[in-house]
Design an enzyme around this catalytic site. Sequence first.
Site, PDB file in Angstrom:
ATOM      1  N   LYS A  25       0.834  -1.210   0.000  1.00 45.55           N
ATOM      2  CA  LYS A  25       0.000   0.000   0.000  1.00 45.55           C
ATOM      3  C   LYS A  25       0.871   1.263   0.000  1.00 45.55           C
ATOM      4  CE  LYS A  25      -2.417  -0.969   3.765  1.00 45.55           C
ATOM      5  NZ  LYS A  25      -1.799  -2.253   4.177  1.00 45.55           N
ATOM      6  N   ARG A  36      -0.174  -9.061  13.274  1.00 42.08           N
ATOM      7  CA  ARG A  36      -0.738  -8.069  12.347  1.00 42.08           C
ATOM      8  C   ARG A  36      -1.577  -8.764  11.276  1.00 42.08           C
ATOM      9  NH1 ARG A  36       4.245  -4.658  10.529  1.00 42.08           N
ATOM     10  NH2 ARG A  36       2.711  -3.449   9.364  1.00 42.08           N
ATOM     11  N   ARG A  38      -9.682   0.485   8.662  1.00 44.56           N
ATOM     12  CA  ARG A  38      -9.199  -0.865   8.971  1.00 44.56           C
ATOM     13  C   ARG A  38     -10.235  -1.668   9.744  1.00 44.56           C
ATOM     14  NH1 ARG A  38      -3.350   0.273   8.889  1.00 44.56           N
ATOM     15  NH2 ARG A  38      -2.096  -1.566   9.307  1.00 44.56           N
ATOM     16  N   ARG A  62      11.360  -1.370  11.442  1.00 44.62           N
ATOM     17  CA  ARG A  62      10.254  -0.941  12.322  1.00 44.62           C
ATOM     18  C   ARG A  62      10.082  -1.989  13.414  1.00 44.62           C
ATOM     19  NH1 ARG A  62       5.206   0.427   8.497  1.00 44.62           N
ATOM     20  NH2 ARG A  62       4.166  -0.671  10.168  1.00 44.62           N
ATOM     21  N   ARG A 108      11.830  -5.654   5.356  1.00 50.16           N
ATOM     22  CA  ARG A 108      11.668  -4.212   5.115  1.00 50.16           C
ATOM     23  C   ARG A 108      12.584  -3.402   6.032  1.00 50.16           C
ATOM     24  NH1 ARG A 108       5.576  -2.225   4.823  1.00 50.16           N
ATOM     25  NH2 ARG A 108       5.470  -2.717   7.024  1.00 50.16           N
TER      26      ARG A 108
HETATM   27  P1  AMP Z   1       0.737   0.468   9.158  1.00 44.54           P
HETATM   28  O1  AMP Z   1       1.946   1.314   8.987  1.00 44.54           O
HETATM   29  O2  AMP Z   1      -0.412   0.905   8.300  1.00 44.54           O
HETATM   30  O3  AMP Z   1       1.035  -1.005   9.010  1.00 44.54           O
HETATM   31  O4  AMP Z   1       0.241   0.692  10.682  1.00 44.54           O
HETATM   32  C1  AMP Z   1       1.084   0.396  11.775  1.00 44.54           C
HETATM   33  C2  AMP Z   1       0.242   0.211  13.029  1.00 44.54           C
HETATM   34  O5  AMP Z   1      -0.466   1.419  13.324  1.00 44.54           O
HETATM   35  C3  AMP Z   1      -0.843  -0.863  12.937  1.00 44.54           C
HETATM   36  O6  AMP Z   1      -0.338  -2.170  13.213  1.00 44.54           O
HETATM   37  C4  AMP Z   1      -1.815  -0.382  14.011  1.00 44.54           C
HETATM   38  O7  AMP Z   1      -1.343  -0.667  15.317  1.00 44.54           O
HETATM   39  C5  AMP Z   1      -1.774   1.130  13.848  1.00 44.54           C
HETATM   40  N1  AMP Z   1      -2.782   1.594  12.856  1.00 44.54           N
HETATM   41  C6  AMP Z   1      -2.553   2.149  11.631  1.00 44.54           C
HETATM   42  N2  AMP Z   1      -3.703   2.446  11.020  1.00 44.54           N
HETATM   43  C7  AMP Z   1      -4.694   2.079  11.857  1.00 44.54           C
HETATM   44  C8  AMP Z   1      -6.115   2.101  11.769  1.00 44.54           C
HETATM   45  N3  AMP Z   1      -6.758   2.567  10.687  1.00 44.54           N
HETATM   46  N4  AMP Z   1      -6.824   1.631  12.836  1.00 44.54           N
HETATM   47  C9  AMP Z   1      -6.203   1.161  13.948  1.00 44.54           C
HETATM   48  N5  AMP Z   1      -4.865   1.081  14.081  1.00 44.54           N
HETATM   49  C10 AMP Z   1      -4.110   1.539  13.047  1.00 44.54           C
END
Ligand code: AMP
Length: 215
Positions: A13, A170, A87, A159, A126
């Site tokens: 994404k 996740r 999400r 990360r 990554r």
């Molecule tokens: P990402 O970088 O999109 O993989 O997001 C990293 C982390 O941020 C996720 O594993 C969640 O803990 C939190 N997070 C990001 N977007 C959301 C969302 N829309 N709703 C809830 N938690 C989120």
Amino acid sequence: MRVVLLGAPGAGKGTHCKKIVGRYGLLHLSSGDILRRERAEGTDLGKKAQSYMDAGTLVPDDLIVEMMSKAVKAAPRSGFVLDGFPRTVYQAEALDRALAKDDSGIDVVINLQVDDAIVVDRITGRRSCPKCGAVYHVRNMPPKEAGVCDHDGAALVQRPDDTAEVVKNRLATYYEQTEPVVKYYKAQRDVRDVPADGDADAVAAVLFDILDVLK
Ligand code: AMP
């Protein structure tokens, strides 16, 4: 143009959003990036989000909906591409309500489809630059010099939620809470499923074909 890009963690994404915003002049709204910024700045929201993010579970809906509604409302007229939001079905409904207020719905929902084994390989390999946010993969997209950002020479980091252990959580969280969002949209509109296991440029070409007709 208002685009929602769905897909499991590691589906690409972030990578594809960067290509899309460059081509169409949209704002990239990544909930994960916004949360990581809040954490780096030590804000209240950042502190509240920390433990959920580190465990690979979702930050509570009310915090995310408030944060993303503000971001969407502040977006330029040219539009935005949403990455990592919504999400949950609750978040998708809240987004619909927020956009309905100024009469502007979502133009297209795209769902990137990737095999779980590929997700795990992509995420655990990554590495990112803490300074400029550039993202690499130790094998598929390595920097010129191992461990060093091509753009600014900063040392690349993994990360904390990209480790094998957290990736499992996740993915489980994705199937439990985010896959229903795909069903939510499919019940009300055409969702463009795009296979995204392959080469990033080939996937981007399919995305551009979809978006060019909406320009
Ligand atoms: P990402 O970088 O999109 O993989 O997001 C990293 C982390 O941020 C996720 O594993 C969640 O803990 C939190 N997070 C990001 N977007 C959301 C969302 N829309 N709703 C809830 N938690 C989120």
